[in-house]
Design a protein around this motif. Sequence first.
Motif, PDB file in Angstrom:
ATOM      1  N   PRO A   8     -10.145 -29.507  21.272  1.00  0.00           N
ATOM      2  CA  PRO A   8     -10.634 -29.505  20.080  1.00  0.00           C
ATOM      3  C   PRO A   8     -10.584 -28.325  19.173  1.00  0.00           C
ATOM      4  O   PRO A   8     -10.940 -28.000  18.166  1.00  0.00           O
ATOM      5  CB  PRO A   8     -12.264 -29.658  20.263  1.00  0.00           C
ATOM      6  N   TYR A  11     -10.774 -28.169  15.488  1.00  0.00           N
ATOM      7  CA  TYR A  11     -12.004 -28.362  14.850  1.00  0.00           C
ATOM      8  C   TYR A  11     -12.699 -26.881  14.729  1.00  0.00           C
ATOM      9  O   TYR A  11     -13.440 -26.665  13.723  1.00  0.00           O
ATOM     10  CB  TYR A  11     -12.852 -29.283  15.763  1.00  0.00           C
ATOM     11  N   ALA A  25     -16.303 -33.004  16.930  1.00  0.00           N
ATOM     12  CA  ALA A  25     -15.166 -33.149  17.649  1.00  0.00           C
ATOM     13  C   ALA A  25     -15.211 -34.253  18.959  1.00  0.00           C
ATOM     14  O   ALA A  25     -14.496 -35.247  18.930  1.00  0.00           O
ATOM     15  CB  ALA A  25     -14.600 -31.914  18.413  1.00  0.00           C
ATOM     16  N   LYS A 266      -8.535 -34.019  10.641  1.00  0.00           N
ATOM     17  CA  LYS A 266      -8.493 -33.854  12.320  1.00  0.00           C
ATOM     18  C   LYS A 266      -8.538 -35.126  13.197  1.00  0.00           C
ATOM     19  O   LYS A 266      -7.774 -35.312  14.206  1.00  0.00           O
ATOM     20  CB  LYS A 266      -9.298 -32.809  12.707  1.00  0.00           C
TER      21      LYS A 266
END
Length: 286
Positions: A8, A11, A25, A266
């Motif tokens: 992640p 993030y 995430a 993302k």
Amino acid sequence: MNLLAANPIPYWASAGKTRDVFTSAFADFQDIGFTAVKADVPSGMSADDYRSWIAGYGLSPSLSLFNSPFDETVDLAAEIERAKLFAADQVALGLDRTMISSMARPERLAQPAVGAAFSASRLDRAIEMCGEVCRVLQAEGLRPLHHSHVGGIFETEHEITRLLDDLGPGVIGFGPDTGHLRWAGVEPAGFIRRYADRLGGIHIKDVFPDLLGNPSLSYAGAAATKRLWAEPGLGVVDFAAVLDAIPADYDGDFMIEVDEPSVESKRESHRMSFDWAVRMLSGRLR
């Protein structure tokens, strides 16, 4: 069979490693279909609580990373104690291996991927120090795997091979990052084939060709262009060759890592990466 994991990092890279950031995430990873996540236990949380937390999103812990500069700024005794604490959490999560890496030498962040300000004595000292930490991790129940990373002491092919060859397979295994290798001018497939018998983990990362061989931008400056890191399949890493170089009996996970997505979302970046992985890794995943 191997897990398909996600890191992640995009993030938290700018937002910080907060519970809210990780929750966002993990929710995205669950919706997309990932089955594992890089095992980073937040400060103040027990390994058992962390495992229960990610399990609520259908995720299992996947190998993490012990990071040290391995340079003159490091007190070895303190680093060994930090390694023991790190290992305790990882073993409690049920993991038997970890990546280990050197990052963040200032001169190499300023001029990345070219082995800036090389020092033979610094490399010798770093190899010795890394070996000491690897032996501690092993004693605590974790198999250490060297993880290639631009910006650290073990950046170039010469430096990585010195580390792996000097310490040997009894001390350190191999956990490459395909994107970092390619940025540093190392062909990932051939390098993986060279150390295939020591392979215990891998970060699946791609790079665009735009900035390769151009050290005029700093590490952060290159990443900020969004023309460095690419979702798998969009860049120049030959993943067909990479996957062909991975032994059929490889027992590690495949971890997707796109430090700075090339797209604005993302979540979309991870969805693109997941879809690619499902196609390319068919038959290797569980």
